[in-house]
Design an enzyme around this catalytic site. Structure first.
Site, PDB file in Angstrom:
ATOM      1  N   GLY A   1       0.831  -1.198   0.000  1.00 54.27           N
ATOM      2  CA  GLY A   1       0.000   0.000   0.000  1.00 54.27           C
ATOM      3  C   GLY A   1       0.865   1.246   0.000  1.00 54.27           C
ATOM      4  O   GLY A   1       2.079   1.179   0.255  1.00 54.27           O
TER       5      GLY A   1
ATOM      6  N   GLN B   1       2.503   9.940   2.173  1.00 53.23           N
ATOM      7  CA  GLN B   1       3.883   9.420   2.223  1.00 53.23           C
ATOM      8  C   GLN B   1       4.761   9.983   1.105  1.00 53.23           C
ATOM      9  O   GLN B   1       5.982   9.912   1.191  1.00 53.23           O
ATOM     10  CB  GLN B   1       3.873   7.889   2.149  1.00 53.23           C
ATOM     11  CG  GLN B   1       3.247   7.232   3.368  1.00 53.23           C
ATOM     12  CD  GLN B   1       3.156   5.734   3.211  1.00 53.23           C
ATOM     13  OE1 GLN B   1       2.221   5.227   2.611  1.00 53.23           O
ATOM     14  NE2 GLN B   1       4.124   5.016   3.730  1.00 53.23           N
TER      15      GLN B   1
ATOM     16  N   CYS C   1       6.084  -0.380   7.440  1.00 54.62           N
ATOM     17  CA  CYS C   1       5.688   0.860   6.768  1.00 54.62           C
ATOM     18  C   CYS C   1       6.845   1.305   5.880  1.00 54.62           C
ATOM     19  O   CYS C   1       7.998   1.302   6.326  1.00 54.62           O
ATOM     20  CB  CYS C   1       5.366   1.940   7.805  1.00 54.62           C
ATOM     21  SG  CYS C   1       4.833   3.501   7.086  1.00 54.62           S
ATOM     22  N   LEU C   2       6.521   1.699   4.659  1.00 57.94           N
ATOM     23  CA  LEU C   2       7.574   2.150   3.741  1.00 57.94           C
ATOM     24  C   LEU C   2       8.227   3.445   4.247  1.00 57.94           C
ATOM     25  O   LEU C   2       9.345   3.761   3.856  1.00 57.94           O
ATOM     26  CB  LEU C   2       7.003   2.344   2.336  1.00 57.94           C
ATOM     27  CG  LEU C   2       6.427   1.064   1.692  1.00 57.94           C
ATOM     28  CD1 LEU C   2       5.808   1.390   0.337  1.00 57.94           C
ATOM     29  CD2 LEU C   2       7.495  -0.009   1.542  1.00 57.94           C
TER      30      LEU C   2
ATOM     31  N   HIS D   1      -4.286   0.926   7.963  1.00 52.81           N
ATOM     32  CA  HIS D   1      -2.937   1.514   8.036  1.00 52.81           C
ATOM     33  C   HIS D   1      -2.846   2.729   7.091  1.00 52.81           C
ATOM     34  O   HIS D   1      -2.366   3.796   7.487  1.00 52.81           O
ATOM     35  CB  HIS D   1      -1.919   0.429   7.652  1.00 52.81           C
ATOM     36  CG  HIS D   1      -0.502   0.872   7.585  1.00 52.81           C
ATOM     37  ND1 HIS D   1       0.457   0.447   8.490  1.00 52.81           N
ATOM     38  CD2 HIS D   1       0.153   1.701   6.715  1.00 52.81           C
ATOM     39  CE1 HIS D   1       1.613   0.996   8.172  1.00 52.81           C
ATOM     40  NE2 HIS D   1       1.462   1.762   7.101  1.00 52.81           N
ATOM     41  N   GLU D   2      -3.337   2.561   5.861  1.00 59.49           N
ATOM     42  CA  GLU D   2      -3.233   3.658   4.874  1.00 59.49           C
ATOM     43  C   GLU D   2      -4.145   4.824   5.251  1.00 59.49           C
ATOM     44  O   GLU D   2      -3.776   5.994   5.072  1.00 59.49           O
ATOM     45  CB  GLU D   2      -3.576   3.159   3.463  1.00 59.49           C
ATOM     46  CG  GLU D   2      -2.695   2.033   2.935  1.00 59.49           C
ATOM     47  CD  GLU D   2      -1.214   2.292   3.042  1.00 59.49           C
ATOM     48  OE1 GLU D   2      -0.804   3.463   3.028  1.00 59.49           O
ATOM     49  OE2 GLU D   2      -0.449   1.306   3.158  1.00 59.49           O
TER      50      GLU D   2
ATOM     51  N   HIS E   1      -2.534   7.025   7.647  1.00 50.36           N
ATOM     52  CA  HIS E   1      -1.583   7.976   7.023  1.00 50.36           C
ATOM     53  C   HIS E   1      -2.303   9.253   6.600  1.00 50.36           C
ATOM     54  O   HIS E   1      -1.791  10.359   6.773  1.00 50.36           O
ATOM     55  CB  HIS E   1      -0.932   7.355   5.782  1.00 50.36           C
ATOM     56  CG  HIS E   1       0.264   6.495   6.068  1.00 50.36           C
ATOM     57  ND1 HIS E   1       1.356   6.962   6.757  1.00 50.36           N
ATOM     58  CD2 HIS E   1       0.549   5.199   5.738  1.00 50.36           C
ATOM     59  CE1 HIS E   1       2.272   5.996   6.848  1.00 50.36           C
ATOM     60  NE2 HIS E   1       1.814   4.916   6.239  1.00 50.36           N
TER      61      HIS E   1
HETATM   62  O1  K1U Z   1       1.843   2.321   4.036  1.00 44.50           O
HETATM   63  C1  K1U Z   1       2.874   1.721   3.832  1.00 44.50           C
HETATM   64  O2  K1U Z   1       3.924   2.165   4.235  1.00 44.50           O
HETATM   65  C2  K1U Z   1       2.874   0.399   3.106  1.00 44.50           C
HETATM   66  C3  K1U Z   1       2.910  -0.774   4.056  1.00 44.50           C
HETATM   67  C4  K1U Z   1       1.494  -1.294   4.225  1.00 44.50           C
HETATM   68  C5  K1U Z   1       1.250  -2.292   5.318  1.00 44.50           C
HETATM   69  C6  K1U Z   1       2.073  -3.369   5.567  1.00 44.50           C
HETATM   70  C7  K1U Z   1       1.800  -4.251   6.568  1.00 44.50           C
HETATM   71  C8  K1U Z   1       0.692  -4.107   7.328  1.00 44.50           C
HETATM   72  C9  K1U Z   1      -0.116  -3.024   7.100  1.00 44.50           C
HETATM   73  C10 K1U Z   1       0.155  -2.129   6.086  1.00 44.50           C
HETATM   74  C11 K1U Z   1       3.818  -1.841   3.479  1.00 44.50           C
HETATM   75  O3  K1U Z   1       3.603  -2.295   2.418  1.00 44.50           O
HETATM   76  S1  K1U Z   1       5.142  -2.347   4.448  1.00 44.50           S
HETATM   77  C12 K1U Z   1       6.047  -3.525   3.543  1.00 44.50           C
HETATM   78  C13 K1U Z   1       5.386  -4.776   3.134  1.00 44.50           C
HETATM   79  O4  K1U Z   1       5.437  -5.043   1.975  1.00 44.50           O
HETATM   80  C14 K1U Z   1       4.662  -5.735   4.019  1.00 44.50           C
HETATM   81  C15 K1U Z   1       4.871  -5.850   5.371  1.00 44.50           C
HETATM   82  C16 K1U Z   1       4.140  -6.771   6.129  1.00 44.50           C
HETATM   83  C17 K1U Z   1       3.217  -7.591   5.517  1.00 44.50           C
HETATM   84  C18 K1U Z   1       3.042  -7.494   4.162  1.00 44.50           C
HETATM   85  C19 K1U Z   1       3.760  -6.581   3.414  1.00 44.50           C
HETATM   86 ZN    ZN Z   2       2.775   3.101   6.175  1.00 44.12          ZN
END
Ligand code: K1U
Ligand code: ZN
Length: 169
Positions: free
Chosen positions: A46, A51, A92-93, A134-135, A138
């Site tokens: 996401g 961001q 989170c990125l 989560h998004e 943000h």
């Molecule tokens: O918003 C963001 O920074 C993106 C984030 C979204 C997210 C990941 C995990 C749980 C809730 C929301 C990411 O994509 S973090 C990196 C990732 O690819 C990931 C991490 C954990 C599970 C699955 C993917």
């Molecule tokens: Zn995030």
């Protein structure tokens, strides 16, 4: 298409509250395409406009294994949340290499516009439900580390400052 710069915690701009999109213009569609490309390139599931330092209510997501089903949510609103909550590991990125447990509703219903301006309703469960919450945080200027204890948050801040110093040298 272009890759966008992702703001890194504790950048204060991550705490900006996003404004609703009034009109889906050509620039909005370009931003969305660039956000999708940036999300894939960063291996994220996401990305919120906040961001990439654009403070408008826009989210892109793709929780598919094939990474070929991007979702676009413009002006999303949670219209129902399951009362049951579950703790799960999040990343989170904007907070690289940091994962911790956050409690979220197990299911949510969301209404939002798609990129053509059509109203859609999404009933999200599992990872999609977590990702949407989560998004949407943000867009309210909230990062997942805001749910952690002050001690953990300060450790993460110190780690991020160190990481940024290393990148700048
Ligand atoms: O918003 C963001 O920074 C993106 C984030 C979204 C997210 C990941 C995990 C749980 C809730 C929301 C990411 O994509 S973090 C990196 C990732 O690819 C990931 C991490 C954990 C599970 C699955 C993917
Ligand atoms: Zn995030």
């Amino acid at each position: 298409m272009a890759l966008l710069n992702i703001l890194c915690y504790p950048d204060p701009r991550l705490h900006t509250v996003a404004k609703p999109v009034k009109e889906i213009k050509t620039e909005t569609l370009t931003l969305i395409e660039n956000m999708i490309e940036t999300m894939y390139e960063s291996n994220g599931i996401g990305l919120a406009a906040t961001q990439v330092d654009v403070h408008e209510r826009i989210i892109v997501m793709d929780v598919s294994d094939e990474r070929d089903s991007p979702m676009v949510l413009i002006n999303p609103e949670i219209i129902w949340a399951h009362p049951d909550r579950v703790k799960g590991e999040e990343g989170c990125l904007s907070v690289p290499n940091t994962y911790d447990s956050v409690e979220r509703a197990i299911e949510v219903k969301v209404k939002a516009l798609d990129k053509s301006g059509t109203l859609q309703e999404i009933h999200a469960t599992d990872l999609l439900a977590v990702c949407i919450q989560h998004e949407m945080d943000h867009l309210l200027g909230k990062v997942f580390v805001d749910y952690l204890s002050p001690l953990k948050r300060n450790r993460i801040k110190t780690k991020m400052h160190k990481l940024q110093r290393e990148v700048n040298h």
